[in-house]
Motif scaffolding. Sequence first.
Motif, PDB file in Angstrom:
ATOM      1  N   ALA A  18       0.853  -1.195   0.000  1.00  0.00           N
ATOM      2  CA  ALA A  18       0.000   0.000   0.000  1.00  0.00           C
ATOM      3  C   ALA A  18       0.886   1.240   0.000  1.00  0.00           C
ATOM      4  N   ILE A  19       0.343   2.341  -0.441  1.00  0.00           N
ATOM      5  CA  ILE A  19       1.062   3.617  -0.406  1.00  0.00           C
ATOM      6  C   ILE A  19       1.338   3.987   1.066  1.00  0.00           C
ATOM      7  N   GLN A  20       2.620   4.163   1.406  1.00  0.00           N
ATOM      8  CA  GLN A  20       2.996   4.564   2.767  1.00  0.00           C
ATOM      9  C   GLN A  20       3.537   5.984   2.812  1.00  0.00           C
ATOM     10  N   GLN A  21       4.188   6.389   1.722  1.00  0.00           N
ATOM     11  CA  GLN A  21       4.719   7.743   1.607  1.00  0.00           C
ATOM     12  C   GLN A  21       4.173   8.360   0.323  1.00  0.00           C
ATOM     13  N   PRO A  22       4.050   9.670   0.272  1.00  0.00           N
ATOM     14  CA  PRO A  22       3.464  10.295  -0.924  1.00  0.00           C
ATOM     15  C   PRO A  22       4.310  10.129  -2.184  1.00  0.00           C
ATOM     16  N   THR A  23       5.555   9.664  -2.032  1.00  0.00           N
ATOM     17  CA  THR A  23       6.421   9.443  -3.196  1.00  0.00           C
ATOM     18  C   THR A  23       6.393   7.991  -3.672  1.00  0.00           C
ATOM     19  N   ASP A  24       5.549   7.160  -3.061  1.00  0.00           N
ATOM     20  CA  ASP A  24       5.449   5.736  -3.407  1.00  0.00           C
ATOM     21  C   ASP A  24       4.542   5.501  -4.611  1.00  0.00           C
ATOM     22  N   VAL A  25       4.769   4.385  -5.290  1.00  0.00           N
ATOM     23  CA  VAL A  25       3.720   3.781  -6.108  1.00  0.00           C
ATOM     24  C   VAL A  25       3.602   2.313  -5.720  1.00  0.00           C
ATOM     25  N   VAL A  26       2.450   1.751  -6.024  1.00  0.00           N
ATOM     26  CA  VAL A  26       2.252   0.302  -5.937  1.00  0.00           C
ATOM     27  C   VAL A  26       2.237  -0.231  -7.351  1.00  0.00           C
ATOM     28  N   LEU A  27       3.050  -1.240  -7.594  1.00  0.00           N
ATOM     29  CA  LEU A  27       3.256  -1.778  -8.940  1.00  0.00           C
ATOM     30  C   LEU A  27       2.823  -3.237  -8.976  1.00  0.00           C
ATOM     31  N   ARG A  28       2.011  -3.574  -9.958  1.00  0.00           N
ATOM     32  CA  ARG A  28       1.644  -4.977 -10.190  1.00  0.00           C
ATOM     33  C   ARG A  28       2.699  -5.612 -11.087  1.00  0.00           C
ATOM     34  N   VAL A  29       3.294  -6.690 -10.632  1.00  0.00           N
ATOM     35  CA  VAL A  29       4.428  -7.298 -11.325  1.00  0.00           C
ATOM     36  C   VAL A  29       3.946  -8.145 -12.500  1.00  0.00           C
TER      37      VAL A  29
END
Length: 347
Positions: free
Chosen positions: A21-32
Amino acid sequence: MRATVIHAPHDIRVEEVPDPAIQQPTDVVLRVLRACICGSDLWAYRGESARQPGQRIGHEFLGVVEAAGSEVTGFQPGDLVVAPFVWSDGTCDFCSEGLQTSCPQGGFWGSVGYDGGQGEAVRVPFADGTLVKLPAEAVSDDRLLTALLALCDVMGTGHHAAIGAGVTRGSTVAVVGDGAVGLCGVLAAKRLGAERIIALGRHQARTDIAKTFGATDVVAERGDAAVAAVRELTGGQGAHAVIEAVGTEQSMRTAVEITRDGGAIGYVGVPHGSGTGLDLSVMFDRNIALRGGVAPVRAYIPELLPDVLDGTIDPSPVFDLSVGLDGVPAGYRAMDERTALKVLIKP
């Protein structure tokens, strides 16, 4: 979601883990969409590098952005992206200098508390500084996706070795090691214009790939016999540029002994017992340079990506076994037993 974890030496499992899940505003979640097993993963598998029971594993993957933090500006859901084997903030002095592997805020996938690439999804910190966007149409081209996956590590690492070794147009290059990185070193040397490329390796299936990638000669011997063979092929002088892609004492000693006076060694083999293979007095006397280390592949992806997209280079043949997630433990066994060169994972 499901992901690969390591519990103990030779104990690789695919288990249910918390969804990223997004934890920091600079994150993305990527589906592999694609991942793979690296030769360096085998050191953990064999118990030669420490891991905590249940730790995630895997550092090579590409996929589709599923969610993006509020401060991510370069990516949005639906983008196809490739991830280098470390994340980096993209703004520090080291990142600006193209040495993202030294980013103070960077890290390696599968570190304690972070996702590994051999699973269904990954939280990517510092997405803008880490990921590189790929053409959307590549998602429907299986061969191209496989070739692009090599940009995560092995193609960029082979290129780093070739740069460190000083490969130039018309030079003679020797490559120590017939693993995926060594083979990509052959491909990188060819791309940089080497006239003669001598591949050192004992496994015909791998040296056949080396020939496809541009090797002009193959030396199957090891140790003193290999040194003698390379010297004979080069009129007694040795190679201008030597790529060392193994990391053992013997491979490093071989690399030094087959380097031409005034030449250079580009070393990218993860060191395991290689320290005693270095004799600085010999290197000093013969003016041999040593450059290399962990490859900042994020710096190389923009340069290599166009050549992969247009087919100038195609590293996809290094993947010789494909598995789904359930097949990952068997994939590790196959690479450990050297019945597979590099295992592709399709989650």
